[in-house]
Design a protein around this motif. Structure first.
Motif, PDB file in Angstrom:
ATOM      1  N   HIS B 143      54.270  44.997 120.577  1.00  0.00           N
ATOM      2  CA  HIS B 143      55.229  45.980 120.074  1.00  0.00           C
ATOM      3  C   HIS B 143      54.802  47.354 120.530  1.00  0.00           C
ATOM      4  O   HIS B 143      53.677  47.558 120.952  1.00  0.00           O
ATOM      5  CB  HIS B 143      55.263  45.960 118.539  1.00  0.00           C
ATOM      6  N   GLU B 150      60.767  47.381 115.216  1.00  0.00           N
ATOM      7  CA  GLU B 150      60.273  46.224 114.473  1.00  0.00           C
ATOM      8  C   GLU B 150      61.441  45.429 113.895  1.00  0.00           C
ATOM      9  O   GLU B 150      61.383  44.219 113.777  1.00  0.00           O
ATOM     10  CB  GLU B 150      59.275  46.647 113.389  1.00  0.00           C
ATOM     11  N   THR B 153      62.987  43.334 116.593  1.00  0.00           N
ATOM     12  CA  THR B 153      62.102  42.200 116.832  1.00  0.00           C
ATOM     13  C   THR B 153      62.389  41.085 115.852  1.00  0.00           C
ATOM     14  O   THR B 153      62.505  39.921 116.214  1.00  0.00           O
ATOM     15  CB  THR B 153      60.645  42.664 116.695  1.00  0.00           C
TER      16      THR B 153
END
Lengths: 298, 298
Positions: B143, B150, B153
């Protein structure tokens, strides 16, 4: 189509003769490039021009999706009260492979319903996005100013699927550099002029979706591509490639389903154990299963 | 394996009994997260620890032109003089589906050759990456600090395949926030402790791959996972799932190949024209082809 996959085949078959009137626009780009805002701005511009708009959001972070955390929902609400706009989120509809299929079917439903421009918003650079882009007549790639982004884009193969580039957030630093880099990359990727037919040269536009700057020009470019699409054989060739890819996909999945039905759970389990224990290589194990299936067809 | 697909089956079958000694590490993450640099840094750290390293770099090639790489792998070149390191790029090896297969076979060759740690670097978050991650024993997701990353993701399904998270470029602003957000998401995704067996809790680490900061700690975490992998039944369960997915993939492709051989070019062409002209829906057209194929097997 979304709730009953077993009925989808008949539904789509019934709707299929009524499709083909809508122009499907794929909008893709990296996370954070402001795709959703641009989609909303494009939809509003189309409404101003009197065309109905269907929006299919495949981007999980899109503000259209019910459970999404980010994004400005206000802009979407402006559109949501308009009868000439239909918004559908596909964000959490199963696997990525299934998502591409479900998206294609949803686009067909909107097409058959008479929506004139169908905007399909996807995120990222994976195979599912490229598959979805393949089902679009016009693919718009959204970029943002930022170091190295244009190179990442090229690597991911996105540059070759773009019919129109938009550098969004063009009020940020680096917009000139990004625009110039994209133009250079586009010129590199350009095919030689080996036919008398006029080729489409993907324009690199600039926009600030939050203020609406550059949005009418983007719609103009899309409409140029709509006209181009109607004019020449390349478009027809693309439709054929699209149909071939879809036929192959259906065949692949149907054949696997039939094969799996013909293999007993016990046989499947022992085959897997043999592979895990390295008694047999996966290729050979699959081929033995295949032979069993094909013999059973005799 | 790369040059002669027809020989691949026999080559892999011959090598297969010699595989299983290497630990396969999948490294994935968003474009721009610095994966290549981290891979090079991890390889250097493994060399310091006396373990041989195979590196397989997967760059999805364009589905339209075969694609070209623009990536700078300068850092990789530092490793290239070392006999304990073998680097292979899989760029432009056909379709993404084919790429996943070719990558799995290349990993097997390196495994059979005795490389102890095999690092497979993929770009993006698509289905092919998830397929490739499935063939890994340990999946490391890279990341970078940045708004909303996030969350992207999580939505892309990457969080569920991660055994280790690394927030790279941890010297940039937002690293604390990204680390905290990932830890929160990981805790949400965590399965309940319903068995006496100790579960793996994916650590969230920080690194600056360009300076090497956090790299030894990342290798420590990987080695913890290597030990975990050797300890319990879950690992075996994962190997089974992996074998099942591979068997299915081979079956799917072999069946399509057989079916396509049984369809005349003329029949294929007219079917596509019928679909493009909207005389028949793709589902139904594929089913008619399927029926022809299955009848021919009788």
């Amino acid at each position: 189509v979304e709730n009953d996959p077993s009925a989808t085949r008949e539904i789509i078959a019934a709707l299929y003769p009524h499709t083909g009137g809508g122009h499907v626009l794929g909008i893709t780009g990296a996370p954070g490039s402001g795709k959703s805002t641009l989609v909303a701005a494009l939809a509003a511009e189309y409404r101003r021009r009197g065309l109905s708009v269907g929006i299919v959001a495949v981007d999980p972070s899109s503000p259209y999706s019910g459970g999404a955390i980010m994004g400005d929902r206000i802009r979407m609400r402006e559109l949501a009260g308009d009868e000439g706009v239909f918004i559908r989120s596909m964000a959490s509809r199963g696997s990525l492979g299934g998502l591409a299929r479900a998206t294609a079917d949803t686009v067909r439903v909107l097409d058959a319903c008479g929506y004139r421009r169908i905007l399909v918003e996807t995120v990222g650079t994976g195979q599912a996005e490229i598959d979805i882009a393949r089902t679009a007549h016009t693919t718009l790639v959204v970029h943002m100013p930022g170091a190295g982004d244009e190179i990442q884009t090229l690597k991911a193969g996105i540059i070759e699927i773009a019919d129109i580039h938009v550098v969004n957030k063009a009020d940020l630093a680096g917009a000139d550099r990004a625009t110039a880099a994209l133009r250079a990359l586009r010129d590199l990727a350009d095919e030689p002029m080996d036919s008398s037919e006029a080729l489409w040269c993907p324009p690199v536009l600039r926009a600030v979706a939050t203020t609406g700057e550059g949005v009418p020009e983007t719609v103009d470019a899309i409409e140029d591509h709509v006209a181009y699409w109607g004019l020449n054989d390349r478009a027809r060739e693309r439709e054929r490639a699209r149909a071939a890819a879809e036929l192959e996909g259906v065949l692949r999945n149907e054949l696997l389903r039939l094969a799996m039905e013909g293999i007993s759970p016990e046989r499947w389990r022992t085959t897997i154990e043999d592979v895990v224990a390295r008694r047999i290589a996966p290729y050979h194990a699959a081929h033995e299963l295949l032979r069993t299936f094909l013999n059973a067809q005799d």
